[in-house]
Scaffold this active site. Structure first.
Site, PDB file in Angstrom:
ATOM      1  N   ARG A  43       6.124  57.866  16.715  1.00  0.00           N
ATOM      2  CA  ARG A  43       6.111  57.518  18.172  1.00  0.00           C
ATOM      3  C   ARG A  43       5.874  55.971  18.269  1.00  0.00           C
ATOM      4  O   ARG A  43       5.538  55.397  17.376  1.00  0.00           O
ATOM      5  CB  ARG A  43       4.658  58.062  18.669  1.00  0.00           C
ATOM      6  CG  ARG A  43       4.877  59.298  18.832  1.00  0.00           C
ATOM      7  CD  ARG A  43       3.244  60.083  19.267  1.00  0.00           C
ATOM      8  NE  ARG A  43       3.138  61.468  19.572  1.00  0.00           N
ATOM      9  CZ  ARG A  43       3.486  62.410  18.731  1.00  0.00           C
ATOM     10  NH1 ARG A  43       3.433  62.254  17.489  1.00  0.00           N
ATOM     11  NH2 ARG A  43       3.170  63.932  19.126  1.00  0.00           N
ATOM     12  N   HIS A  45       0.980  55.253  19.625  1.00  0.00           N
ATOM     13  CA  HIS A  45       0.180  56.657  19.301  1.00  0.00           C
ATOM     14  C   HIS A  45       0.966  57.198  18.241  1.00  0.00           C
ATOM     15  O   HIS A  45       1.013  58.405  18.184  1.00  0.00           O
ATOM     16  CB  HIS A  45       0.036  57.244  20.683  1.00  0.00           C
ATOM     17  CG  HIS A  45      -0.510  56.822  21.840  1.00  0.00           C
ATOM     18  ND1 HIS A  45      -2.010  56.916  22.195  1.00  0.00           N
ATOM     19  CD2 HIS A  45      -0.006  55.964  22.969  1.00  0.00           C
ATOM     20  CE1 HIS A  45      -2.355  56.307  23.012  1.00  0.00           C
ATOM     21  NE2 HIS A  45      -1.275  55.668  23.769  1.00  0.00           N
ATOM     22  N   ARG A  57      -4.044  66.157  21.587  1.00  0.00           N
ATOM     23  CA  ARG A  57      -3.699  65.138  20.384  1.00  0.00           C
ATOM     24  C   ARG A  57      -4.486  63.966  20.837  1.00  0.00           C
ATOM     25  O   ARG A  57      -4.239  63.350  21.930  1.00  0.00           O
ATOM     26  CB  ARG A  57      -2.255  65.004  20.367  1.00  0.00           C
ATOM     27  CG  ARG A  57      -1.778  64.015  19.137  1.00  0.00           C
ATOM     28  CD  ARG A  57      -0.552  64.220  18.879  1.00  0.00           C
ATOM     29  NE  ARG A  57      -0.147  63.129  17.953  1.00  0.00           N
ATOM     30  CZ  ARG A  57       0.118  61.821  17.869  1.00  0.00           C
ATOM     31  NH1 ARG A  57      -0.072  61.164  19.066  1.00  0.00           N
ATOM     32  NH2 ARG A  57       0.395  61.028  16.818  1.00  0.00           N
ATOM     33  N   ASN A  60      -6.511  58.365  27.906  1.00  0.00           N
ATOM     34  CA  ASN A  60      -6.999  57.486  26.709  1.00  0.00           C
ATOM     35  C   ASN A  60      -8.497  57.714  27.185  1.00  0.00           C
ATOM     36  O   ASN A  60      -9.060  58.151  27.834  1.00  0.00           O
ATOM     37  CB  ASN A  60      -6.663  56.118  27.001  1.00  0.00           C
ATOM     38  CG  ASN A  60      -5.408  55.519  26.697  1.00  0.00           C
ATOM     39  OD1 ASN A  60      -4.744  56.509  25.731  1.00  0.00           O
ATOM     40  ND2 ASN A  60      -4.808  54.630  27.296  1.00  0.00           N
ATOM     41  N   PHE A  99       5.182  47.152  30.044  1.00  0.00           N
ATOM     42  CA  PHE A  99       4.665  48.070  29.064  1.00  0.00           C
ATOM     43  C   PHE A  99       5.406  47.611  27.574  1.00  0.00           C
ATOM     44  O   PHE A  99       4.855  47.152  26.431  1.00  0.00           O
ATOM     45  CB  PHE A  99       4.886  49.638  29.091  1.00  0.00           C
ATOM     46  CG  PHE A  99       4.022  50.395  28.190  1.00  0.00           C
ATOM     47  CD1 PHE A  99       2.708  50.078  28.082  1.00  0.00           C
ATOM     48  CD2 PHE A  99       4.789  51.134  27.107  1.00  0.00           C
ATOM     49  CE1 PHE A  99       2.099  51.155  26.998  1.00  0.00           C
ATOM     50  CE2 PHE A  99       4.046  51.856  26.281  1.00  0.00           C
ATOM     51  CZ  PHE A  99       2.753  51.907  26.373  1.00  0.00           C
ATOM     52  N   ARG A 158       5.610  55.707  33.882  1.00  0.00           N
ATOM     53  CA  ARG A 158       5.346  56.514  32.696  1.00  0.00           C
ATOM     54  C   ARG A 158       6.293  58.006  32.905  1.00  0.00           C
ATOM     55  O   ARG A 158       6.538  58.538  31.802  1.00  0.00           O
ATOM     56  CB  ARG A 158       4.177  57.030  32.756  1.00  0.00           C
ATOM     57  CG  ARG A 158       3.088  55.826  32.113  1.00  0.00           C
ATOM     58  CD  ARG A 158       1.740  56.141  32.142  1.00  0.00           C
ATOM     59  NE  ARG A 158       1.452  57.132  30.940  1.00  0.00           N
ATOM     60  CZ  ARG A 158       0.200  57.986  30.750  1.00  0.00           C
ATOM     61  NH1 ARG A 158      -0.593  57.719  31.766  1.00  0.00           N
ATOM     62  NH2 ARG A 158       0.159  58.496  29.616  1.00  0.00           N
ATOM     63  N   TYR A 188       8.216  59.090  29.101  1.00  0.00           N
ATOM     64  CA  TYR A 188       8.126  60.212  28.257  1.00  0.00           C
ATOM     65  C   TYR A 188       8.991  61.045  27.754  1.00  0.00           C
ATOM     66  O   TYR A 188       9.232  61.425  26.684  1.00  0.00           O
ATOM     67  CB  TYR A 188       6.453  60.775  28.611  1.00  0.00           C
ATOM     68  CG  TYR A 188       5.326  59.956  28.468  1.00  0.00           C
ATOM     69  CD1 TYR A 188       5.264  58.817  29.233  1.00  0.00           C
ATOM     70  CD2 TYR A 188       4.350  60.050  27.493  1.00  0.00           C
ATOM     71  CE1 TYR A 188       4.065  57.857  29.251  1.00  0.00           C
ATOM     72  CE2 TYR A 188       3.204  59.355  27.361  1.00  0.00           C
ATOM     73  CZ  TYR A 188       3.178  58.170  28.336  1.00  0.00           C
ATOM     74  OH  TYR A 188       2.105  57.349  28.380  1.00  0.00           O
TER      75      TYR A 188
HETATM   76 FE1  HDD Z   1       1.831  55.969  27.040  1.00  0.00          FE
HETATM   77  C1  HDD Z   1       2.404  57.957  24.345  1.00  0.00           C
HETATM   78  C2  HDD Z   1      -1.514  57.364  26.880  1.00  0.00           C
HETATM   79  C3  HDD Z   1       0.844  54.037  29.430  1.00  0.00           C
HETATM   80  C4  HDD Z   1       5.090  55.179  27.326  1.00  0.00           C
HETATM   81  N1  HDD Z   1       0.940  57.353  25.836  1.00  0.00           N
HETATM   82  C5  HDD Z   1       1.175  57.859  24.828  1.00  0.00           C
HETATM   83  C6  HDD Z   1       0.059  58.747  24.187  1.00  0.00           C
HETATM   84  C7  HDD Z   1      -1.131  58.685  25.059  1.00  0.00           C
HETATM   85  C8  HDD Z   1      -0.631  57.715  26.080  1.00  0.00           C
HETATM   86  C9  HDD Z   1      -2.343  59.400  24.755  1.00  0.00           C
HETATM   87  C10 HDD Z   1       0.189  59.719  23.117  1.00  0.00           C
HETATM   88  C11 HDD Z   1       0.813  61.319  23.280  1.00  0.00           C
HETATM   89  C12 HDD Z   1       0.786  61.999  22.350  1.00  0.00           C
HETATM   90  O1  HDD Z   1      -0.258  62.289  21.659  1.00  0.00           O
HETATM   91  O2  HDD Z   1       2.034  62.274  21.754  1.00  0.00           O
HETATM   92  N2  HDD Z   1       0.061  55.635  28.152  1.00  0.00           N
HETATM   93  C13 HDD Z   1      -1.075  56.157  27.820  1.00  0.00           C
HETATM   94  C14 HDD Z   1      -2.112  55.734  28.895  1.00  0.00           C
HETATM   95  C15 HDD Z   1      -1.116  54.973  29.897  1.00  0.00           C
HETATM   96  C16 HDD Z   1      -0.021  54.943  29.144  1.00  0.00           C
HETATM   97  C17 HDD Z   1      -3.465  56.563  29.434  1.00  0.00           C
HETATM   98  C18 HDD Z   1      -1.609  54.195  30.856  1.00  0.00           C
HETATM   99  C19 HDD Z   1      -2.541  54.619  31.639  1.00  0.00           C
HETATM  100  N3  HDD Z   1       2.501  54.782  28.233  1.00  0.00           N
HETATM  101  C20 HDD Z   1       2.269  54.125  29.180  1.00  0.00           C
HETATM  102  C21 HDD Z   1       3.200  53.227  29.675  1.00  0.00           C
HETATM  103  C22 HDD Z   1       4.446  53.736  29.100  1.00  0.00           C
HETATM  104  C23 HDD Z   1       4.073  54.586  28.016  1.00  0.00           C
HETATM  105  C24 HDD Z   1       3.229  52.303  31.161  1.00  0.00           C
HETATM  106  C25 HDD Z   1       6.017  53.272  29.439  1.00  0.00           C
HETATM  107  C26 HDD Z   1       6.433  52.527  30.407  1.00  0.00           C
HETATM  108  N4  HDD Z   1       3.358  56.353  26.059  1.00  0.00           N
HETATM  109  C27 HDD Z   1       4.668  55.887  26.359  1.00  0.00           C
HETATM  110  C28 HDD Z   1       5.824  56.568  25.299  1.00  0.00           C
HETATM  111  C29 HDD Z   1       5.000  57.314  24.448  1.00  0.00           C
HETATM  112  C30 HDD Z   1       3.587  57.113  24.652  1.00  0.00           C
HETATM  113  C31 HDD Z   1       6.568  55.446  24.425  1.00  0.00           C
HETATM  114  C32 HDD Z   1       5.153  57.095  22.794  1.00  0.00           C
HETATM  115  C33 HDD Z   1       5.283  58.790  22.233  1.00  0.00           C
HETATM  116  C34 HDD Z   1       5.299  59.536  23.513  1.00  0.00           C
HETATM  117  O3  HDD Z   1       5.300  58.659  24.416  1.00  0.00           O
HETATM  118  O4  HDD Z   1       5.485  60.587  23.484  1.00  0.00           O
HETATM  119  O5  HDD Z   1       6.787  56.968  25.885  1.00  0.00           O
END
Ligand code: HDD
Length: 724
Positions: free
Chosen positions: A106, A109, A146, A182, A195, A392, A396
């Site tokens: 990832r 995370h 997770r 989170n 982001f 978001r 994802y």
């Molecule tokens: Fe995110 C993963 C939580 C903003 C893009 N995010 C990811 C995971 C968590 C969060 C817990 C891990 C999920 C797992 O265990 O597979 N993220 C947050 C929270 C945010 C947040 C609480 C704001 C309130 N995230 C955020 C933004 C973006 C992303 C603004 C993109 C514009 N996040 C991602 C991602 C990930 C991710 C790149 C990486 C792996 C995945 O999604 O599955 O898409």
């Protein structure tokens, strides 16, 4: 299908082994040192032979196409010492598979730990949401959770200063609902547009590839200094929230404002909270650093072992529900993810409990392949216009294709809904379902010819987006702007800081000093401190003093902050629970220790809901008064940072010997420095003195351990550490 062999096998004489195995043993036995390994191989071969006798096909090792293997030790060679033959399809398949066993980690995370569990509704809320899950008290659904750190790679440590991911997948009867949150209720940025910049800045620096899993470096603080909206989150990230003691003892938050929609179509805003039943606990920074060395898998191991032992971690799900009128009357914008709603203003109502009761069977198949999507909502739960959430909803889904390689990632067991799903989507890489019939489009009238015409949309029960627009925007305009109140960057940062105890404030100030001391660019340090002046002048001064720099000019605020009433719910220390539940006590013993005393201490802790870990200079059977006793861990491999409190049962002679050993002295020095309860016998005094342990309300005779409990004695901290 290849099934891993499970079983027990009695030893068998070498002459009875299969020729292939004998061959393997001969070729793999250059020296006597390999005898044990060879025995193990013999046992493995035996399992297969016995299984064969029982005609248990699953016990045979096969390749991926079901061909049984006769030898899993030697590749096919042209003669005894000749080259390997390309026709060896068994070797090629095995190595081919191995070569491709990793998928992209990832982007954030990457390091995470997962578990299965169950969610149970403790209060029905049909007035608030039509979601089937919440209609009846007692209703349950399976969940997968997770937890993760954000910045580090998949193999990084568990205890960096970092935000923790808290992602929950509810497998409801109406489809999956993913609450991807989170352990901190706000975020660094307000718009998803930022982001990638945020993440690039915190990850390893682009040219040098370090630091790993750390925010204490130039690029992160450069970005932060230039993004004043991050200041509230920075207060949280520099607080003890960012170094949780265990994953079982941290809060979780959905962060964004979401929508509840009831059966009458009425919508209300909602924020989601997870409250740990065990209460909250954090590490002390010095402890976090030491845990990273002592056990890089500290959180993962703790979660796994707790569940395996039947000590199931649990969280209550709480909701803060409010309407447009409330939202419009606040000095902050509820669509801004850098803002929270104080619990004193809108109480958190508990509606359910989640219990994690089953470890994953396979880390890769489940924890690594699980794919969370904030866009996974169910009827009755909807999004708000929060611009971070909106971004978001795209990201994802998109990232899963890159991680898991196929649009069919929803078919992976951990991702698949547990309710039926059927639509006209077909094909794609790794399609593992076999849809039947011709109905892969609609509308169709195949049923008129007696064929299965496939599923149809259902306006009554299907997902409908909330129709009213209570979020006050003009949909006829296209603009790249933020709403006015988003410009208040400091009111809630100050709210958080002023809600902390003195000791927690000192931790924040010290964390800022530590992080900024790792920043080589002096103008970056100065810019951050200039922003702190908008939060609290004394905080800014403490940080400037800690960095031996002049206090820079105050940064102009885009919008004048307002004063908010401090909230006790934001402090960990103000909510500390005095309990042994879920806590671990390390008991040090050595030769000659009194077993009865140890047994009594252990029984007391266990009865109070805690666990005990016995530590001794050696792990085998140690002669003690009353028999022999085996330790769970060796002293130098089991430092006191791994425990919530320590106790010791030592005879004076053994203690005198241990007082000469750094590991023993450090054991107590750290427990003392980390403000833990130290219970001890008289014999231990010689080590305590050497460790500089001074008497206080947390340094007590063993008999007092249960009374004092595994709490932190923060009043001790100024004696053991110079805080900013
Ligand atoms: Fe995110 C993963 C939580 C903003 C893009 N995010 C990811 C995971 C968590 C969060 C817990 C891990 C999920 C797992 O265990 O597979 N993220 C947050 C929270 C945010 C947040 C609480 C704001 C309130 N995230 C955020 C933004 C973006 C992303 C603004 C993109 C514009 N996040 C991602 C991602 C990930 C991710 C790149 C990486 C792996 C995945 O999604 O599955 O898409």
């Amino acid at each position: 299908m290849a099934t891993p062999t499970k079983g027990k096998a009695p030893a068998r004489a070498a002459k009875e082994r299969s020729p292939a195995l004998d061959n393997a043993l001969r070729d793999h036995q250059p020296g006597a040192g390999q005898t044990d390994e060879a025995t193990a191989l013999g046992n493995a071969g035996e399992i297969h032979q016995e299984a064969a006798a029982e005609n248990d096909a699953a016990a045979f090792l096969t390749d991926n196409f079901g061909h049984r293997l006769s030898d899993n030790q030697n590749s096919l060679r042209a003669g005894m010492r000749g080259p390997t033959l390309i026709e060896d399809f068994i070797l090629r398949e095995k190595i081919f598979h191995f070569d491709h066993e990793r998928i992209p980690e990832r982007i954030v995370h990457a390091r995470g730990s997962g578990a299965h569990g169950v969610f149970e509704v403790t209060r029905a809320i049909p007035d608030l949401t039509r979601a089937g899950l919440f209609q009846k008290k007692g209703q349950t659904c399976p969940v997968f959770v997770r937890f993760s750190t954000v910045a580090g790679g998949a193999g990084s440590i568990d205890t960096p200063r970092d935000v923790r991911g808290f992602a929950v997948k509810f497998y409801t009867d109406e489809g999956n609902w993913d609450l991807v949150g989170n352990n901190i209720p706000v975020f660094f940025i307000q718009d998803a547009m930022k982001f990638p910049d945020l993440v690039h800045s915190v990850k390893m620096e682009a040219d040098r590839g370090y630091p790993q899993a750390a925010s204490a470096h130039d690029t992160f603080w450069d970005f932060i200094g230039l993004m004043p909206e991050s200041m509230h989150m920075i207060m949280w990230a520099m607080s003890d929230r960012a170094i949780p003691r265990t994953l079982r003892m941290m809060e979780g938050f959905g962060v964004h404002t979401f929508r509840f929609v009831n059966a009458a179509g009425e919508g209300r805003f909602v924020k989601f909270h997870w409250k740990p039943v065990l209460g909250m606990e954090s590490l002390i920074w010095d402890e976090a650093v030491k845990v990273a060395g002592a056990d890089p898998d500290f959180h993962r191991r703790d979660l796994f072992e707790s569940i395996a032992a039947g000590h199931f971690p649990a969280w209550d799900l709480g909701v803060q529900v409010f309407d447009e009128e409330f939202a419009a009357s606040q000095p902050y914008d509820v669509l801004d993810a850098t803002k929270l709603i104080p619990e004193e203003d809108v109480p958190v109502e508990i509606v359910g409990r989640m219990t994690l009761n089953r470890n994953v069977d396979n880390f890769f198949a489940e924890t690594e392949q699980v794919a969370f999507l904030p866009s996974n909502v169910i009827p009755g739960i909807d999004f708000s216009n929060d611009p971070l959430l909106q971004g978001r909803l795209f990201s994802y889904l998109d990232t899963q294709k890159s991680r898991l390689g196929t649009t069919n990632f929803h078919q992976i067991p951990v991702n698949a809904p547990k309710c039926p799903f059927h639509n006209m989507q077909r094909d794609g890489l790794m399609q593992t379902l076999v849809p039947t019939g011709r109905a892969n489009y609609e509308p169709n009238s195949l049923d008129e010819a007696g064929e299965d015409s496939g599923p149809r949309a259902c306006p009554e029960t299907g997902f409908t987006s909330f129709r009213e627009n209570g979020e006050r925007h003009d949909p006829t305009e296209k603009v790249r702007v933020r709403a006015d109140l988003f410009a208040d960057h400091y009111s809630q940062a100050a709210l958080f800081f002023h809600s902390q105890t003195e000791s927690e404030q000192a931790h924040i100030a010290s964390a800022l000093v530590f992080e900024l001391s790792k920043v080589a660019l002096e103008h970056v340090r100065a810019r951050v401190v200039s922003r702190l002046r908008n939060i609290d002048e004394t905080l800014a001064q403490r940080v400037a003093d800690g960095l031996a720099m002049d206090l820079p000019e105050k940064a102009p605020a885009a919008r004048q902050p307002v004063k908010m009433k401090p909230s006790d719910a934001l402090s960990i220390q103000k909510q500390a629970k005095k309990t042994f539940a879920g806590r671990k006590v390390g008991i040090l013993f050595a030769e000659g220790s009194d077993k009865a005393t140890i047994d009594k201490l252990k029984a007391g802790v266990e009865e109070a809901g805690g666990t005990v870990f016995l530590v001794a200079p050696k792990v085998g059977g140690i002669p003690v008064k009353g028999g022999t006793l085996k330790a769970d861990g060796k002293l130098d491999g089991s430092p006191s940072v791994l425990f919530d409190a320590v106790a010791s049962v030592l005879m004076p002679e053994a203690a005198a010997k241990l007082a000469m050993q750094g590991a023993a002295v450090q054991w107590f020095m750290d427990a003392y420095g980390h403000c833990k309860t130290i219970a001890h016998c008289n014999g231990t005094r010689i080590i305590l003195e050497k460790a500089g342990v001074e008497p206080d309300e947390g340094v007590v005779p063993n008999e007092k351990l249960l009374e004092v409990g595994p709490v932190r004695h923060f009043a001790r901290e100024p004696k053991v550490r110079d805080l900013a």
